[in-house]
Write an enzyme that holds these catalytic residues in place. Structure first.
Site, PDB file in Angstrom:
ATOM      1  N   ALA A  88       9.803  22.058  74.460  1.00 51.93           N
ATOM      2  CA  ALA A  88      10.240  20.823  73.808  1.00 51.93           C
ATOM      3  C   ALA A  88       9.936  19.564  74.627  1.00 51.93           C
ATOM      4  CB  ALA A  88      11.730  20.927  73.463  1.00 51.93           C
ATOM      5  N   ASP A 133      15.247  23.918  72.009  1.00 53.39           N
ATOM      6  CA  ASP A 133      14.351  23.067  71.238  1.00 53.39           C
ATOM      7  C   ASP A 133      15.125  22.016  70.462  1.00 53.39           C
ATOM      8  OD1 ASP A 133      12.933  25.765  71.693  1.00 53.39           O
ATOM      9  OD2 ASP A 133      11.348  24.308  71.287  1.00 53.39           O
TER      10      ASP A 133
END
Lengths: 362, 362
Positions: A46, A235
């Site tokens: 991420a 994420d």
């Protein structure tokens, strides 16, 4: 070196699809190219995706034919839409493109070159801050990991998943830097094997003791008393602390709790999405069957087999001991502690931006 | 066809290492050869290993140079020792070799040829009974699986893991034969991919609806309400119902219980080892690192990475809804229900042996 960086007017990145067999730098000079690099996972993780998208917004500025502020903003909004669509689950992507867009929207800049310069400066700041944030996060996390700990780590959350240093793996690097003895059970992380390919590689380079395991072996290790903590990244984290992370995280967390083993998610406040009440609202990406049916181009399943391949799962907050952020470790109730951490994170980001402008004499 | 069988004085078997890419029959004419085929996993699955070992005991009889009963028994005991050492976890191996040895020990046979004939007859009986037992087990199990069920299945427990039909997969075949709609989530079962390679292949051949998943996806499916039952086999079941089975079983069972999903182990009474009080006494085999670091000869992890690769884990009985045997479904307390099933199984085996002798006019 940074996993993703700007050089000669291009976005450059380590091509993580080929590691550890090959180390190559891929370069992209268009928004579409960077979007593809995210979709096809040249770059993943991420925070690293966020940095790549931020640089792509700068690319959009440099390539825009606009001659006025409003047209350039329209081009930036179009670039943001293209980039945000590349992968649905990680929130850092939309967070980074929003940050780049806002820095122009909130400025009074009208000169095209000044806007371009501001975009690139913001992307560089975001990338550099990622490294600084990761180091702070790592040291906050290291404080809760005892000396001599055996840790299970899921997926890759190291330098390669970020601009540098890492999130969950950053905690392990911080323990190591502090002289703590630590041993890592690296799960291979099927289907894309980020653990086997990337985390094992990073830990071997850092000379941190580790063993690679099949994902299936994690339960037996916990049952056998050989695990002191479970660490992973995120994420996207919902307001209540539910975590979307690499597929398999949920199983690890449930089995850890069953065995009384602490579970820590390690993620910067930029990964927290306060707009979502719970994890059930986080979109879960499904990826192609070939990730499961092939290793490289070698088939490992019968031809034509139907496949279900979700890339992420949701770990409800009740399985988490804590969420380690750059502002400290958040504990339950997460609704409160995460909101406080995000507020602090935004305040610190704003302070850094102002300090930068003072430094520039702006 | 049978997974393992006797033909022309040799033990023949499907080479499961190469499936589904190649279908070949391997043949062995020595005890050492069959032991190697078990160790190197040409044949795998507790019941199939048992049948292979039984045939190898017949091979030992035919190849023995002994001219008297005691010398031949000594050769058979040596063969049993070689075979039992091939893999430590599955109890069916030692159960089958003991059964072949006992049939001679308990007979009054002294003629070498008569002993050889009796050995082969017992091995053939064991193999044929395995198929019959599996069908009974399948139908007992099918009774607890509702129409329209979505089932997670771990490893391979089908015709290939047995002589034919299968244990846990036999339950699915029985549901299908009964016209029940059933859909199977086939987990790939790292590291050796028995699910992706073997179970997917068997289900596709039987035209039973299925999707292949990474092992990591099973938790998300259960969390999302897409699983109605979890089915797996066993390599050894302790007297209290603790189950040693393919690595990853424990994680599945824990997460299933957490989500209120029934968990069934499917195993013939020959897999139950009443001599062990609990699963903690079952030896767990560790296998080589290359199972994790390579797919075929393709490396998927950095060279020289340390690996921990246990082949099995222990699922404590408290996570099991029931244990399906050929004598019916055992429910808690398993200490009682398993002992009853084993007693019934032994009685039925003895009845079949006597019926065979009557049929032979013995």
């Amino acid at each position: 070196m940074h996993t993703v960086y700007w050089e000669d007017g291009k976005v450059k990145m380590i091509d993580q699809r080929l590691l550890p067999a090959e180390f190559t730098i891929a370069e992209f000079d268009s928004v579409e190219g960077v979007a593809r690099s995210i979709r096809e996972m040249y770059v993943r993780g991420a925070p690293a995706i966020g940095a790549a998208a931020a640089y792509a917004m700068a690319l959009a500025g440099f390539h825009s034919q606009a001659t006025d502020r409003e047209s350039l903003l329209a081009d930036l909004r179009a670039a943001k839409a293209t980039l945000d669509a590349a992968r649905p689950t990680a929130v850092n992507l939309a967070w980074a493109t929003a940050r780049l867009l806002e820095v122009i929207e909130q400025s009074a800049l009208t000169d095209m070159d000044a806007i371009r310069t501001a975009l690139l400066a913001e992307a560089e700041a975001l990338a550099n801050e990622d490294v600084e944030i990761n180091r702070r996060m790592g040291y906050h996390g290291a404080a809760v990991i005892p000396d001599g700990a055996n840790v299970i780590h899921h997926c890759n959350t190291g330098g390669l998943a970020t601009v540098d240093f890492g999130t969950a793996l950053g905690v392990i690097f911080a323990c190591h830097e502090q002289g703590k003895k630590i041993h890592v059970w690296v799960d291979e992380t099927r289907p894309r094997l980020q653990g086997a390919r990337l985390t094992a590689w990073e830990l071997m380079q850092a000379k941190i003791p580790m063993h690679l395991i099949a994902d299936n072996a994690a339960g037996y290790l916990m049952y056998s008393g050989k695990v002191d903590a479970v660490l992973f990244g995120a994420d996207r984290v919902a307001a209540n602390g539910d975590v979307a992370n690499k597929i398999g995280t949920y199983k690890l967390a449930v089995v850890a709790q069953e065995n009384g083993i602490p579970v820590y998610c390690v993620a910067p406040t930029s990964t927290v999405d306060l707009s979502l009440e719970s994890g059930d609202q986080i979109p879960i990406e499904e990826r192609g069957p070939e990730e499961v049916t092939q290793i490289g181009d070698r088939p490992i399943a019968p031809e034509g087999v139907p496949v279900y391949n979700p890339a992420f799962d949701i770990t409800p907050h009740r399985y988490l001991t804590g969420i380690v952020t750059e502002e400290g470790v958040c504990y339950p109730p997460f609704t409160q502690s995460l909101r406080d951490a995000v507020t602090l994170g935004q305040t610190h980001m704003e302070e850094r931006r102002q300090a930068r402008h003072i430094g520039e004499g702006a």
